[in-house]
Design a protein around this motif. Sequence first.
Motif, mmCIF file in Angstrom:
data_model
loop_
_atom_site.group_PDB
_atom_site.id
_atom_site.type_symbol
_atom_site.label_atom_id
_atom_site.label_comp_id
_atom_site.label_asym_id
_atom_site.label_seq_id
_atom_site.Cartn_x
_atom_site.Cartn_y
_atom_site.Cartn_z
ATOM 1 N N VAL A 99 -111.201 21.800 54.103
ATOM 2 C CA VAL A 99 -110.288 21.087 53.207
ATOM 3 C C VAL A 99 -108.884 21.257 53.774
ATOM 4 O O VAL A 99 -108.482 22.358 54.166
ATOM 5 N N TYR A 100 -108.147 20.178 53.827
ATOM 6 C CA TYR A 100 -106.775 20.175 54.322
ATOM 7 C C TYR A 100 -105.826 20.002 53.143
ATOM 8 O O TYR A 100 -106.110 19.258 52.211
ATOM 9 N N TYR A 101 -104.684 20.690 53.222
ATOM 10 C CA TYR A 101 -103.687 20.687 52.144
ATOM 11 C C TYR A 101 -102.336 20.254 52.684
ATOM 12 O O TYR A 101 -101.999 20.532 53.835
ATOM 13 N N TRP A 102 -101.557 19.602 51.845
ATOM 14 C CA TRP A 102 -100.188 19.222 52.166
ATOM 15 C C TRP A 102 -99.359 19.329 50.898
ATOM 16 O O TRP A 102 -99.859 19.230 49.796
ATOM 17 N N VAL A 103 -98.056 19.576 51.092
ATOM 18 C CA VAL A 103 -97.125 19.699 49.965
ATOM 19 C C VAL A 103 -96.791 18.299 49.459
ATOM 20 O O VAL A 103 -96.656 17.357 50.243
ATOM 21 N N LEU A 104 -96.661 18.163 48.151
ATOM 22 C CA LEU A 104 -96.269 16.891 47.535
ATOM 23 C C LEU A 104 -94.753 16.911 47.296
ATOM 24 O O LEU A 104 -94.273 17.521 46.330
ATOM 25 N N PRO A 105 -93.985 16.275 48.189
ATOM 26 C CA PRO A 105 -92.516 16.317 48.075
ATOM 27 C C PRO A 105 -91.958 15.908 46.719
ATOM 28 O O PRO A 105 -91.004 16.538 46.253
ATOM 29 N N PRO A 106 -92.506 14.890 46.035
ATOM 30 C CA PRO A 106 -91.917 14.541 44.725
ATOM 31 C C PRO A 106 -91.947 15.704 43.730
ATOM 32 O O PRO A 106 -91.033 15.842 42.915
ATOM 33 N N ALA A 107 -92.963 16.552 43.806
ATOM 34 C CA ALA A 107 -93.031 17.698 42.884
ATOM 35 C C ALA A 107 -91.902 18.685 43.182
ATOM 36 O O ALA A 107 -91.237 19.168 42.262
ATOM 37 N N LEU A 108 -91.674 18.955 44.458
ATOM 38 C CA LEU A 108 -90.597 19.884 44.812
ATOM 39 C C LEU A 108 -89.233 19.287 44.514
ATOM 40 O O LEU A 108 -88.329 19.994 44.066
ATOM 41 N N GLU A 109 -89.087 17.986 44.717
ATOM 42 C CA GLU A 109 -87.822 17.318 44.391
ATOM 43 C C GLU A 109 -87.558 17.386 42.891
ATOM 44 O O GLU A 109 -86.422 17.581 42.461
ATOM 45 N N ARG A 110 -88.602 17.256 42.115
ATOM 46 C CA ARG A 110 -88.459 17.318 40.653
ATOM 47 C C ARG A 110 -87.990 18.700 40.212
ATOM 48 O O ARG A 110 -87.091 18.832 39.387
ATOM 49 N N LEU A 111 -88.600 19.741 40.774
ATOM 50 C CA LEU A 111 -88.187 21.107 40.440
ATOM 51 C C LEU A 111 -86.752 21.358 40.894
ATOM 52 O O LEU A 111 -85.955 21.947 40.166
ATOM 53 N N SER A 112 -86.435 20.898 42.080
ATOM 54 C CA SER A 112 -85.090 21.088 42.619
ATOM 55 C C SER A 112 -84.039 20.376 41.769
ATOM 56 O O SER A 112 -83.001 20.948 41.434
ATOM 57 N N ALA A 113 -84.314 19.130 41.408
ATOM 58 C CA ALA A 113 -83.359 18.364 40.598
ATOM 59 C C ALA A 113 -83.138 19.013 39.244
ATOM 60 O O ALA A 113 -82.024 19.030 38.717
ATOM 61 N N LEU A 114 -84.192 19.571 38.681
ATOM 62 C CA LEU A 114 -84.083 20.212 37.369
ATOM 63 C C LEU A 114 -83.132 21.405 37.413
ATOM 64 O O LEU A 114 -82.367 21.636 36.490
ATOM 65 N N LEU A 115 -83.175 22.147 38.509
ATOM 66 C CA LEU A 115 -82.404 23.385 38.596
ATOM 67 C C LEU A 115 -81.007 23.212 39.172
ATOM 68 O O LEU A 115 -80.241 24.173 39.206
ATOM 69 N N GLN A 116 -80.666 22.032 39.613
ATOM 70 C CA GLN A 116 -79.328 21.822 40.141
ATOM 71 C C GLN A 116 -78.284 22.049 39.057
ATOM 72 O O GLN A 116 -78.471 21.635 37.924
ATOM 73 N N THR A 117 -77.241 22.732 39.440
ATOM 74 C CA THR A 117 -76.155 23.011 38.504
ATOM 75 C C THR A 117 -74.908 22.290 38.975
ATOM 76 O O THR A 117 -74.565 22.346 40.150
ATOM 77 N N PRO A 118 -74.214 21.613 38.079
ATOM 78 C CA PRO A 118 -72.976 20.945 38.477
ATOM 79 C C PRO A 118 -71.993 21.943 39.081
ATOM 80 O O PRO A 118 -71.827 23.041 38.569
ATOM 81 N N ALA A 119 -71.358 21.548 40.147
ATOM 82 C CA ALA A 119 -70.420 22.421 40.862
ATOM 83 C C ALA A 119 -69.289 22.899 39.960
ATOM 84 O O ALA A 119 -68.818 24.032 40.070
ATOM 85 N N ALA A 120 -68.864 22.063 39.021
ATOM 86 C CA ALA A 120 -67.743 22.416 38.144
ATOM 87 C C ALA A 120 -68.079 23.560 37.173
ATOM 88 O O ALA A 120 -67.204 24.252 36.718
ATOM 89 N N THR A 121 -69.377 23.756 36.876
ATOM 90 C CA THR A 121 -69.733 24.800 35.906
ATOM 91 C C THR A 121 -70.147 26.108 36.570
ATOM 92 O O THR A 121 -70.419 27.070 35.895
ATOM 93 N N VAL A 122 -70.206 26.127 37.895
ATOM 94 C CA VAL A 122 -70.596 27.354 38.599
ATOM 95 C C VAL A 122 -69.381 28.257 38.697
ATOM 96 O O VAL A 122 -68.325 27.845 39.167
#
Length: 124
Positions: A99-122
Amino acid sequence: MSKQGGLPVLGQDEAACCAPMVREPLGEADAAELAKMFKALADPVRLRLLSLIASHEGGEACVCDLIGPFDVSQPTISHHLKVLREAGLVGSERRGTWVYYWVLPPALERLSALLQTPAATVSA
């Protein structure tokens, strides 16, 4: 701004002001789905497996390539891969006996986008 799986994917001009977590509270369904992804990544073996798959030449790895780096049995590796697959973080395909596996980029992009913090509030 486009939607993928319920959460917005931010363009560069929107990233500075409107990260999903800061813009509005998560709905119950989104929170449950994202929690499943984060829970899958909370295990060190699964996090390493995801990293190995993502960094493997060609962007996909055979389960036979993933067993060596770990001090756990092949069935344990298969269980962890199943958890990653069920969480929507990796895709898989049987080719002959392997069995071969690959990462699903949309899932990682979704997690990344969720955790992004606006620069002004950091704060420094």
